[in-house]
Scaffold this active site. Structure first.
Site, short mmCIF file in Angstrom:
data_model
loop_
_atom_site.label_atom_id
_atom_site.label_comp_id
_atom_site.label_asym_id
_atom_site.label_seq_id
_atom_site.Cartn_x
_atom_site.Cartn_y
_atom_site.Cartn_z
N LYS A 37 0.84 -1.20 0.00
CA LYS A 37 0.00 0.00 0.00
C LYS A 37 0.87 1.26 0.00
O LYS A 37 2.10 1.19 0.16
CB LYS A 37 -0.91 0.00 1.23
CG LYS A 37 -0.16 0.05 2.57
CD LYS A 37 -1.11 0.04 3.74
CE LYS A 37 -0.32 0.12 5.05
NZ LYS A 37 -1.20 0.21 6.23
N ARG A 140 -9.64 1.53 15.99
CA ARG A 140 -9.56 2.26 14.73
C ARG A 140 -10.60 1.59 13.81
O ARG A 140 -11.74 2.01 13.78
CB ARG A 140 -8.13 2.21 14.17
CG ARG A 140 -7.87 3.16 13.03
CD ARG A 140 -6.41 3.15 12.62
NE ARG A 140 -5.94 1.83 12.18
CZ ARG A 140 -4.72 1.60 11.69
NH1 ARG A 140 -3.85 2.60 11.60
NH2 ARG A 140 -4.37 0.39 11.30
N TYR A 269 18.11 29.80 6.50
CA TYR A 269 16.94 30.57 6.95
C TYR A 269 16.91 30.68 8.47
O TYR A 269 17.23 29.73 9.20
CB TYR A 269 15.66 29.89 6.48
CG TYR A 269 15.32 30.13 5.03
CD1 TYR A 269 15.15 31.42 4.54
CD2 TYR A 269 15.15 29.06 4.16
CE1 TYR A 269 14.83 31.64 3.21
CE2 TYR A 269 14.82 29.27 2.82
CZ TYR A 269 14.66 30.56 2.36
OH TYR A 269 14.34 30.78 1.04
N MET A 325 13.52 24.38 0.73
CA MET A 325 12.71 23.63 -0.22
C MET A 325 13.55 22.80 -1.17
O MET A 325 13.21 21.65 -1.47
CB MET A 325 11.82 24.58 -1.03
CG MET A 325 10.91 23.86 -2.02
SD MET A 325 9.90 24.99 -3.01
CE MET A 325 8.76 25.61 -1.75
#
Length: 380
Positions: A37, A140, A269, A325
């Protein structure tokens, strides 16, 4: 060639097959659901399934989360049985399950109602293999004990059913010290007894990767290897290699620039990383736009493969400052041979994804699944 790409992932299909063999060796009598999956845990559902096809025995199957994933396998020419681990939601999906001969999990009363309505419609369908999922404590997906009794009695002798398999899922199997696993096993057996399920002739499936490795009493007739197929550790605090698992994905990039920064200057940054001394740094062409985790802190390790005297020298170093990024910055203070173009390993061969995941407060599962299409995949 790899050098043509700014970021690439090498997928070792031999390692994938070896990890399945290791899982099967834990109990050779068990049938296997090879879980592919989430696009094969980010490794590519079709290449992964094709690599495992000849490793599956008669009766084994692939496990997926959705009807779309099952259809992807069929469209690729993969004919092995496919189990929908989340079952179906709509009547249209159930019709597709029946038409394609998919196996499916039944975890809710509405699914039982839909299935019985399909059987009563008079439509010609082949009998289905249905996995009845009991909620034994994870809360769940899964039938309550009372709902399971209803479903079992409705389906156990129905002509629309080829086989019923009983399953559940553990909440804390990754923790060898947790009492939750044994409580869930006890509740499963109480539920089966209440429904008069004949254990001698009923197939059970509880164990996924962690339980395959450390809870052998839960193997029963089926187990469902997932993260262990891809070399990730299913047990808290461990690396996959600790259990003999081999990394399947190695995420790579390269140094695109090198510079020297003066003592006291900040890089990246937010100016969160301050050079304590004059420092050589490298810029690597990968970032969160490629799936490398933005929350990776300074010091998160990488491997630099440099050339020196005609051989490859591999050195371990760490991030310096925030992940951008498209780029990360690494400390090259101790990597004297590092040069522009050198390969950088972010995780995989020689650097467990589990270690990187712990630095980021997550799991290798998430790292693998978040690699973006901007990364080129090479299957070897």
């Amino acid at each position: 060639m790899a050098a043509e790409f700014r970021a690439w992932a090498t997928i070792d299909l031999q390692a994938l097959r070896a990890n399945l063999a290791l899982a099967r060796a834990q109990n050779p009598d068990c049938s296997v659901v090879a879980v592919v999956k989430a696009n094969g845990y980010g490794h590519g559902i079709v290449p992964v399934a094709k690599a495992l096809q000849d490793q599956l025995r008669a009766g084994d199957c692939f496990g997926v989360a959705s009807i779309e994933e099952a259809q992807t396998l069929r469209s690729a020419g993969i004919t092995e049985p496919v189990l929908l681990l989340e079952g179906f939601v709509t009547s249209g999906e159930l019709a597709e399950v029946a038409q394609q001969g998919f196996q499916c999990v039944l975890h809710s009363p509405y699914q039982l109602d839909a299935m019985l309505a399909l059987f009563a419609s008079g439509k010609s369908i082949e009998p289905l293999t249905v996995w009845l999922k009991i909620d034994t404590g994870m809360h769940r997906l899964g039938l309550s004990p009372a709902e399971f009794v209803t479903a079992w009695n409705a389906l156990k002798s129905h002509s629309g059913i080829r086989k019923l398999i009983v399953m559940s899922h553990f909440a804390c199997a990754d923790d060898p010290q947790s009492p939750a696993t044994e409580r869930q096993v006890a509740l499963l057996h109480e539920t089966l007894a209440a429904a008069n399920v004949p254990l001698a002739t009923t197939e059970l499936s509880l164990a996924a990767s962690a339980a395959i490795l450390i809870w052998p009493q839960t193997h029963y007739q089926w187990f469902r290897p997932g993260i262990m197929l891809y070399g990730g550790a299913p047990i808290m605090g461990e690396n996959g290699i600790d259990r003999g698992l081999r990394p399947v994905m190695t995420l790579r990039s390269r140094l695109m620039a090198i510079k020297t920064v003066a003592a006291g200057e900040a890089v990246g940054y937010g100016a969160s990383y301050i050079c304590e001394r004059e420092q050589r740094i490298g810029i690597v062409s990968i970032g969160y736009g490629d799936g490398y985790p933005r929350r990776a802190p300074s010091g998160t390790p990488v491997l630099i493969n440099s050339r020196h005297d005609g051989r490859i020298v591999q050195q371990r170093t760490g991030l310096a400052g925030r992940v951008s990024m498209d780029m990360i910055i690494v400390d090259l203070s101790e990597c004297e041979h590092a040069a522009v173009g050198d390969e950088v390993i972010l995780w995989g061969e020689g650097l467990p994804a589990d270690e990187i995941a712990r630095r980021c407060g997550t799991l290798a599962y998430e790292l693998f699944c978040q690699v973006t299409p901007r990364v080129h995949f090479q299957y070897v």
